[in-house]
Structures are given as structure tokens and as C-alpha cells.
Design a protein around this motif. Sequence first.
Motif, PDB file in Angstrom:
ATOM      1  N   LYS B   2       0.893  -1.388  -0.043  1.00  0.00           N
ATOM      2  CA  LYS B   2      -0.029  -0.043  -0.134  1.00  0.00           C
ATOM      3  C   LYS B   2       1.010   1.315  -0.113  1.00  0.00           C
ATOM      4  O   LYS B   2       0.761   2.366  -0.604  1.00  0.00           O
ATOM      5  CB  LYS B   2      -0.695  -0.072   1.298  1.00  0.00           C
ATOM      6  CG  LYS B   2      -1.947   1.062   1.341  1.00  0.00           C
ATOM      7  CD  LYS B   2      -2.865   0.967   2.429  1.00  0.00           C
ATOM      8  CE  LYS B   2      -3.662   2.201   2.559  1.00  0.00           C
ATOM      9  NZ  LYS B   2      -3.006   3.108   3.517  1.00  0.00           N
ATOM     10  N   ILE B   7       3.089   6.086  -2.808  1.00  0.00           N
ATOM     11  CA  ILE B   7       4.271   6.673  -3.257  1.00  0.00           C
ATOM     12  C   ILE B   7       4.228   7.143  -4.850  1.00  0.00           C
ATOM     13  O   ILE B   7       4.361   7.932  -5.591  1.00  0.00           O
ATOM     14  CB  ILE B   7       5.577   6.210  -2.812  1.00  0.00           C
ATOM     15  CG1 ILE B   7       5.703   6.455  -1.204  1.00  0.00           C
ATOM     16  CG2 ILE B   7       6.641   7.157  -3.406  1.00  0.00           C
ATOM     17  CD1 ILE B   7       6.989   5.701  -0.528  1.00  0.00           C
ATOM     18  N   ARG B  10       1.306   9.447  -5.986  1.00  0.00           N
ATOM     19  CA  ARG B  10       1.670  10.494  -5.590  1.00  0.00           C
ATOM     20  C   ARG B  10       2.841  11.377  -6.435  1.00  0.00           C
ATOM     21  O   ARG B  10       2.295  12.268  -6.851  1.00  0.00           O
ATOM     22  CB  ARG B  10       2.363  10.610  -3.916  1.00  0.00           C
ATOM     23  CG  ARG B  10       3.275  12.268  -3.774  1.00  0.00           C
ATOM     24  CD  ARG B  10       3.478  12.138  -2.366  1.00  0.00           C
ATOM     25  NE  ARG B  10       4.410  13.561  -1.968  1.00  0.00           N
ATOM     26  CZ  ARG B  10       5.671  13.195  -2.151  1.00  0.00           C
ATOM     27  NH1 ARG B  10       6.320  12.198  -2.540  1.00  0.00           N
ATOM     28  NH2 ARG B  10       6.491  14.283  -1.745  1.00  0.00           N
ATOM     29  N   HIS B  13       0.864  11.770  -9.549  1.00  0.00           N
ATOM     30  CA  HIS B  13       0.056  12.823  -9.543  1.00  0.00           C
ATOM     31  C   HIS B  13       0.835  14.199  -9.642  1.00  0.00           C
ATOM     32  O   HIS B  13       0.505  15.231 -10.400  1.00  0.00           O
ATOM     33  CB  HIS B  13      -0.451  12.909  -8.096  1.00  0.00           C
ATOM     34  CG  HIS B  13      -1.698  13.530  -7.756  1.00  0.00           C
ATOM     35  ND1 HIS B  13      -2.591  12.765  -7.411  1.00  0.00           N
ATOM     36  CD2 HIS B  13      -1.921  14.751  -8.295  1.00  0.00           C
ATOM     37  CE1 HIS B  13      -3.851  13.634  -7.382  1.00  0.00           C
ATOM     38  NE2 HIS B  13      -3.279  14.893  -7.634  1.00  0.00           N
ATOM     39  N   LEU B  14       2.042  14.388  -9.062  1.00  0.00           N
ATOM     40  CA  LEU B  14       2.958  15.688  -9.173  1.00  0.00           C
ATOM     41  C   LEU B  14       3.429  15.766 -10.366  1.00  0.00           C
ATOM     42  O   LEU B  14       3.561  16.820 -11.155  1.00  0.00           O
ATOM     43  CB  LEU B  14       4.299  15.548  -8.185  1.00  0.00           C
ATOM     44  CG  LEU B  14       3.992  15.578  -6.838  1.00  0.00           C
ATOM     45  CD1 LEU B  14       5.325  14.976  -5.828  1.00  0.00           C
ATOM     46  CD2 LEU B  14       3.539  16.776  -6.439  1.00  0.00           C
ATOM     47  N   ASP B  74      12.268  16.617  -3.487  1.00  0.00           N
ATOM     48  CA  ASP B  74      11.970  15.975  -1.861  1.00  0.00           C
ATOM     49  C   ASP B  74      13.246  16.344  -1.029  1.00  0.00           C
ATOM     50  O   ASP B  74      12.677  16.736   0.082  1.00  0.00           O
ATOM     51  CB  ASP B  74      11.955  14.435  -1.953  1.00  0.00           C
ATOM     52  CG  ASP B  74      10.643  13.961  -2.691  1.00  0.00           C
ATOM     53  OD1 ASP B  74       9.666  14.963  -2.825  1.00  0.00           O
ATOM     54  OD2 ASP B  74      10.363  12.832  -3.095  1.00  0.00           O
ATOM     55  N   SER B  79      10.645  16.851   2.138  1.00  0.00           N
ATOM     56  CA  SER B  79       9.981  15.650   2.084  1.00  0.00           C
ATOM     57  C   SER B  79      10.456  14.620   2.561  1.00  0.00           C
ATOM     58  O   SER B  79      10.338  13.551   3.017  1.00  0.00           O
ATOM     59  CB  SER B  79       9.455  15.616   0.601  1.00  0.00           C
ATOM     60  OG  SER B  79       8.550  16.702   0.387  1.00  0.00           O
ATOM     61  N   LEU B  83       9.828  11.298   4.806  1.00  0.00           N
ATOM     62  CA  LEU B  83       9.626  10.126   4.261  1.00  0.00           C
ATOM     63  C   LEU B  83      10.772   9.184   5.103  1.00  0.00           C
ATOM     64  O   LEU B  83      10.024   7.926   5.269  1.00  0.00           O
ATOM     65  CB  LEU B  83      10.338  10.190   2.830  1.00  0.00           C
ATOM     66  CG  LEU B  83      10.031   8.984   1.951  1.00  0.00           C
ATOM     67  CD1 LEU B  83       8.697   8.678   1.940  1.00  0.00           C
ATOM     68  CD2 LEU B  83      10.847   8.749   0.661  1.00  0.00           C
ATOM     69  N   SER B  86       8.808   8.445   8.096  1.00  0.00           N
ATOM     70  CA  SER B  86       7.402   7.964   8.303  1.00  0.00           C
ATOM     71  C   SER B  86       7.686   6.204   8.327  1.00  0.00           C
ATOM     72  O   SER B  86       8.962   5.744   8.305  1.00  0.00           O
ATOM     73  CB  SER B  86       6.887   7.924   6.766  1.00  0.00           C
ATOM     74  OG  SER B  86       7.545   7.401   5.897  1.00  0.00           O
TER      75      SER B  86
ATOM     76  N   ALA C  88       8.250  20.603   4.049  1.00  0.00           N
ATOM     77  CA  ALA C  88       7.659  19.302   3.123  1.00  0.00           C
ATOM     78  C   ALA C  88       6.518  19.531   2.542  1.00  0.00           C
ATOM     79  O   ALA C  88       5.564  18.676   2.666  1.00  0.00           O
ATOM     80  CB  ALA C  88       8.017  18.308   4.110  1.00  0.00           C
ATOM     81  N   LYS C  90       4.492  20.167  -1.237  1.00  0.00           N
ATOM     82  CA  LYS C  90       4.599  20.283  -2.519  1.00  0.00           C
ATOM     83  C   LYS C  90       3.624  21.216  -3.128  1.00  0.00           C
ATOM     84  O   LYS C  90       2.443  21.285  -3.065  1.00  0.00           O
ATOM     85  CB  LYS C  90       4.110  18.772  -3.018  1.00  0.00           C
ATOM     86  CG  LYS C  90       4.934  17.820  -2.758  1.00  0.00           C
ATOM     87  CD  LYS C  90       6.316  17.879  -3.524  1.00  0.00           C
ATOM     88  CE  LYS C  90       7.312  16.797  -2.913  1.00  0.00           C
ATOM     89  NZ  LYS C  90       8.515  17.238  -3.394  1.00  0.00           N
ATOM     90  N   VAL C  92       2.506  22.225  -6.127  1.00  0.00           N
ATOM     91  CA  VAL C  92       1.355  21.798  -7.083  1.00  0.00           C
ATOM     92  C   VAL C  92       0.301  20.957  -6.506  1.00  0.00           C
ATOM     93  O   VAL C  92      -0.771  20.894  -7.161  1.00  0.00           O
ATOM     94  CB  VAL C  92       1.906  21.035  -8.321  1.00  0.00           C
ATOM     95  CG1 VAL C  92       2.722  21.750  -8.839  1.00  0.00           C
ATOM     96  CG2 VAL C  92       2.602  19.621  -8.045  1.00  0.00           C
ATOM     97  N   TYR C 101      -1.452  13.100   2.282  1.00  0.00           N
ATOM     98  CA  TYR C 101      -0.212  12.225   2.001  1.00  0.00           C
ATOM     99  C   TYR C 101       0.463  12.127   3.277  1.00  0.00           C
ATOM    100  O   TYR C 101       0.785  10.977   3.754  1.00  0.00           O
ATOM    101  CB  TYR C 101       0.511  12.867   1.189  1.00  0.00           C
ATOM    102  CG  TYR C 101       1.815  12.097   0.871  1.00  0.00           C
ATOM    103  CD1 TYR C 101       1.659  10.637  -0.108  1.00  0.00           C
ATOM    104  CD2 TYR C 101       3.230  12.272   1.102  1.00  0.00           C
ATOM    105  CE1 TYR C 101       2.606  10.180  -0.322  1.00  0.00           C
ATOM    106  CE2 TYR C 101       4.091  11.734   0.899  1.00  0.00           C
ATOM    107  CZ  TYR C 101       3.870  10.334   0.262  1.00  0.00           C
ATOM    108  OH  TYR C 101       5.072   9.393  -0.037  1.00  0.00           O
ATOM    109  N   TRP C 102       0.981  13.039   4.058  1.00  0.00           N
ATOM    110  CA  TRP C 102       1.900  12.843   5.129  1.00  0.00           C
ATOM    111  C   TRP C 102       1.214  12.198   6.282  1.00  0.00           C
ATOM    112  O   TRP C 102       1.800  11.358   7.332  1.00  0.00           O
ATOM    113  CB  TRP C 102       2.557  14.113   5.691  1.00  0.00           C
ATOM    114  CG  TRP C 102       3.686  14.497   4.628  1.00  0.00           C
ATOM    115  CD1 TRP C 102       3.818  15.674   4.159  1.00  0.00           C
ATOM    116  CD2 TRP C 102       4.783  13.662   4.113  1.00  0.00           C
ATOM    117  NE1 TRP C 102       4.888  15.726   3.260  1.00  0.00           N
ATOM    118  CE2 TRP C 102       5.333  14.601   3.149  1.00  0.00           C
ATOM    119  CE3 TRP C 102       5.267  12.407   4.537  1.00  0.00           C
ATOM    120  CZ2 TRP C 102       6.577  14.089   2.605  1.00  0.00           C
ATOM    121  CZ3 TRP C 102       6.283  11.833   3.802  1.00  0.00           C
ATOM    122  CH2 TRP C 102       6.995  12.758   2.955  1.00  0.00           C
TER     123      TRP C 102
END
Lengths: 244, 228, 224
Positions: B2, B7, B10, B13-14, B74, B79, B83, B86, C88, C90, C92, C101-102
Motif C-alpha cells: 500500500k 508513493i 503521489r 500525480h505530481l 524531495d 519531504s 519520508l 515515516s 515538506a 508540494k 502543485v 499524504y503525510w
Amino acid sequence: MSVFHRFANPNRFLKLTNQVLPWVSGLTVLSLAAGLYMSFFTSPPDYQQGESVRIMYIHVPSAWMAMFVYTSIAIASVCSLIWRHPLADLAAKASAPIGAGFTFLALATGSLWGKPMWGAWWVWDARLTSVLILFFLYLGHMALMHAFEEQERGNKAAAVLAIVGFVNIPIIKFSVDWWNTLHQPASVMRADGPSIDPSMLWPLLIMGVAFKLFYIVVLLIRIKSELIEAKLRKYRRAVVDKAH
Amino acid sequence: MKAFLNIVSRDLHLAFRQKSDLTMAVLFFILTAMLFPFGLGPEPNLLARIAPGIIWVTALLAVLLSLERLFLADYEDGSLEQLILSSTSLEVAVLAKVFAHWLTTGLPLILAAPLIALLFNMDSDAMTILLIAMILGTPSLSLIGAIAATLTLGARRGGVLIPLLVLPLYIPTLIFGVGAIDAAMNSLEAGAVIANARPHLLLLGAILLVSLLITPLAGAAALRQSVE
Amino acid sequence: MGSSLFQGEDLTCIRGGRTVFLGLNFNLAQGQALILEGPNGSGKSSLIRMLSGLVRPKLGKLVWQDQDATREPEIFQRHIHYIGHRNAIKPVLTVLENLAYWSGKKKDDPSLDDALDHFRMLPLKHTPANLLSSGQSRRLTLSRLLASERSVWLLDEPSVGLDVASVALLEDVIKTHRSKGGAIIFATHSPINVENPNKLNLQDYSPLYNKKLLAVENEEDSWI
């Protein structure tokens, strides 16, 4: 970590290096002199290749060292990443330019040997290509090591690269067996014993030993100078800190 | 699994929100390949003979161009730190990001390759092998490239450093990628096309497996170092 | 005071070949707030990054609920929220997409709306993040604290870019978190009011400021 520090203290390392260095240097000079004499004067010319076979006594040990030094760097890198000991980083950092030098020597002498044998300075066969890749790996390793503001990060990044690049070493070793190459197959490091005449094998082996000793000498000198440099940096910083 | 899909979705998407990124690599691929007929002359036989090399080299350079972006955004916006903190395993995260990179870079190249093959007068047998070789080879390009992309995070002149690290490691993929198509083009009987190309394709597969194994480990280690 | 949650013993941090701090101890219990003090360069950010597990300590021990976690930061990483200098975010993606997301939650999860509402970000829910002001971006980042539950918050200059009203929102959120047994460690230059905080002055552990430590550092032989 702290245990390591106690065992491998930089001052103790320096002291040990200073004791060992003269002996290793002496042995290097002796073996190099003996090896060169034998390869130029006592060993016979090849019945096919004539005098140009003597290039072998430089070319083959250089090629061995190119792989040996890279393997040493890879081992040091594993140590650096697992035990995080600074000596491993220093060893890898000090080895890389030496290894690159040997690789260049192997490529250059190979090219000089190739011209009379194959009629070309360079052929794109598997052995030559994979050694050329090794040369670029060395260059990448050195560039990555010096690409960061923080030396520590450069050391660790270069260590990861060295380990990844290690896949190339078996490819170099076995390229002559796996592919039909112009380059001749191994004649010394064989499972069924060397296939080369003792009159040529001996000078070759002595040169091999001499090259290895030479590597150790240069490696120790380079590590030593790194340590001295670190000390200098520290004294300079202490002066700045006092003024703070 | 999952987390992997999270990721990937995402990153896709970006990428779709920034369409210019998506088309850059494939446009570079087509335009660069188109330069060769001008430089070498339009002789059909010559073009067909050199097509495999040109397609592979330009595809490789197109991937190379896109590598710096792979982790840099990132890294810069923080980010990457999140990450790492997480609960997702970083190795899985690396694979997911590389997979998304392949979907947005490698896959468009594969789709554009037949077009260039036509312009270069390649026959249909060779084209089939070209596609199989690219399907096996382009993921390796993303995987190997990701190692260099993670290692150069935070480096001075990271963009210049990536080609130096990556191109030597790309050479085997290039050799066997071109080799497969050459073998196909040189086979005289129709039935022998696959058989001749087979060893090269197998080696491409082997490179893919090895990089699938190495990249998550090396990439995750490099990412951890980059934030330290 | 509650039981011990997070402890550090004899922590040492070396960056760029120089010792930032040395021999640092701390103990964080449930419900506690620990404020890191010290001038620029005394290692507040480095300590927070060390406690988040991003940076490994050169020497010393990190203990999470009586379990040695120095070599396995994963043990405590899933219990902490780290908010650093960077957001952190984004640009867009929309505010909601960034938060979802986070937090690892679906976009229609009601707790996301609650979190945004706390920091007065709910009206901007569907705004792309590149349109946010720096204060709004910071509030979006802080709303991550509420979107998923973690027991220890590590905040590095959380109030940068926030106006007085938003700082009050943050103080409020911190209070609720502590009353539920959560703990918090933060470094700040602008005042954030919390009730009976513990303080840790990094100057005491920095060889740059504490000359006694300088002597210790210089005596030790270093490789780099």
C-alpha cells in the motif's frame, strides 16, 4: 565505536606506520630492482611476440593491482558503513588515486602492447571495456568524495558507490572466459596452475609483489599525510576558538 | 504494498500536474535522434544499420537528463526527511519512486521508439526486438540512475556529477541493448531472429535483476546519509 | 510527572570535524515540555535531528521507554513528529492533498478537516499550496501534528513566520497534547508560552562556549 577508538588510536597508528615504513620501502626498492632486472635481462623474448613481451611485466601486475586496490576500497567501504571507523574512510580515500593510477598504467601499457600485436592501439573487447569502466569508477569515486562541503558525507557516499561498482570486478576477471575476446585468457591465476613458463613466471610474480609493496608504501604515506593535515586543522581551529 | 502504491500515485500525480517534466525526456529523445540523418546523410541502409545504437544512446541520455529531478525536489523541500521518518520502509520507498520515474520517463521512450525506428528505416523484426530490449533495459536505466541521483544529493555540482557516475554503469545495458537488435538484424532466416537475440535479452534481464536487488539497498543508504 | 518516555545519555555530536556538543543528558517524561536554549550554532537543530533519528549520535545512548534505541532509531521514529525548518509541502498539490499524504489518510477523513480547522486552514482546503503565504505554509505543516497521533513532538523553530494569533493556536495545541500525556521538545527564538517547561541550555555542552569541554576535546585524538 569507543572501543575501536581505543584500539586504533591515530597517534598509535602514526607510530606504527613510522616503524613499518622504512622496512616496506626497502623491500619495495629491492623487489622492484630484482623484478625489473629479471624482466629485462634474464627472461627470454617470446617466440611469437619477440621483445615486446616484456611489456607484460608492467602490464599484468598493473592490471592485478587495478582490481586489487578496488577490492580493498570496497572492503574498506563496507567497514566504513558498518563500523563507521574513520580509518576505513581514510584508507579508501588514500587508495583511490593509487588504484586509478594503476588502472591507467594497465590501459596505457595494454595499448602499447596492443599496437604491435593486434595492429591497433585500442579494441573494444570485453576485457578492455570493463577495465575502462573500472577507470571511470575510480574517477567517479574520487569526484564524489570531494563533492561535498562535509567530508564525512563525501566519504560515505563514495563508500556506497565503491560497493555498487564492485559488480564490475568479477566481470573484468571473467570477461576473457565468458566472451570471445581478442585479449588473451588468464595464464597465471588459473584453477589448473599457471600455463606460463617459469622463466617468465618468476619475474612476473616478483613484479607483482613489488607493485603490491609499492601500493602499501604509498597508501601509508598518504594516510599519514591525511592524519597530519587533520592535526593541523585542529590546531588552527583551537587558535580560532581561543579568540572566540 | 500500500505504501508503494501511495508513493507511486503521489509521484505520478505530481508529474501530471507539471506536464512539462513529463514531455521533456521524450521530446529530447525524438529531437536528438532526428539530428543524425542530417549529420550522416539520409542513406536508408546506413540509417537502418546505425539505428539501434542511436536509439539506445539517445534514450540513455534522455533518462540521464531526468535523473537529477528524481530525488532533488524531495530533498530540498524537506519531504525526504519526512519520508525517512515515516513508517514506510525506505527501500520500498526508493523502489516506488524509481517505478514512478520509469512510468514517466522510460515508458514514454518505449512508446516513442517505434516512431524513430520507422524514421530510420528499421525492419519489423528488428523493431520487435528493439521493443523487448527497451522493456527490459529502460527499467535498469532508472534503477541504476537512481543510485547516482541519491548519492549526489547535496553535492556541489550534483548535476555534472551524475553523468560521471552513471554513464560507466550504463555501458553494459547499452552493449546488450544494441547487441540484441544487431543480432536480430543479422539473422538470415526469419525464425532465427528471436534465437539470435536471446542471449543479449537474457543478459539485459540479468542486469535488471541485479539492479532491482542493489538499488533499494544502495539508494536507501544514500538517502539516509543525505539528511544526516 | 508521568513515567520516562525518552532519554539521552552522554550524547555527542560531531559535524564537519568539530564537536558541536558533548556529554549531553536529558530525560523526557510524559506531559513534559523541554525547551532547548542556546545561541546560534550551539547545536539545537543538530540535537533535534539527532532525537528524530535522522542523525546518529557519535557517542552516547538514546533510550526509548527503557529500550536502547541508539542503533535502531526505527523504534522511536514512528512515535515522533519532527518539524524542521523546511515544510515538506508540494506546491502543485492542494492543502488537503499535502496533509493527506503525510498523515497516510484518505482525503475524506474527517480528522484532516479537524486538523486544518485548528490552524484556521479549513477555508484554504482546496487551494494549491503554491498560493500560500509563508505563515499559511507553516500552519499547514503544523496541522500535520494533529492529523496523525504521535506521542513526542520535536519542533525546530515552529513559530517561524507565524503571527501572534497563530502562535496562540500553537500554544493551545501544545497544551492539549501535553494534557493527553504527550511530550514535546522544541527550540525557538520567538517566545512560545508553555506551562512549567524544563529547560536545556546547549551552551553548557558546547566546547565553543564551555572552555572546560574545549580542553577535553583537544586532549582526545581524532582521525578527522
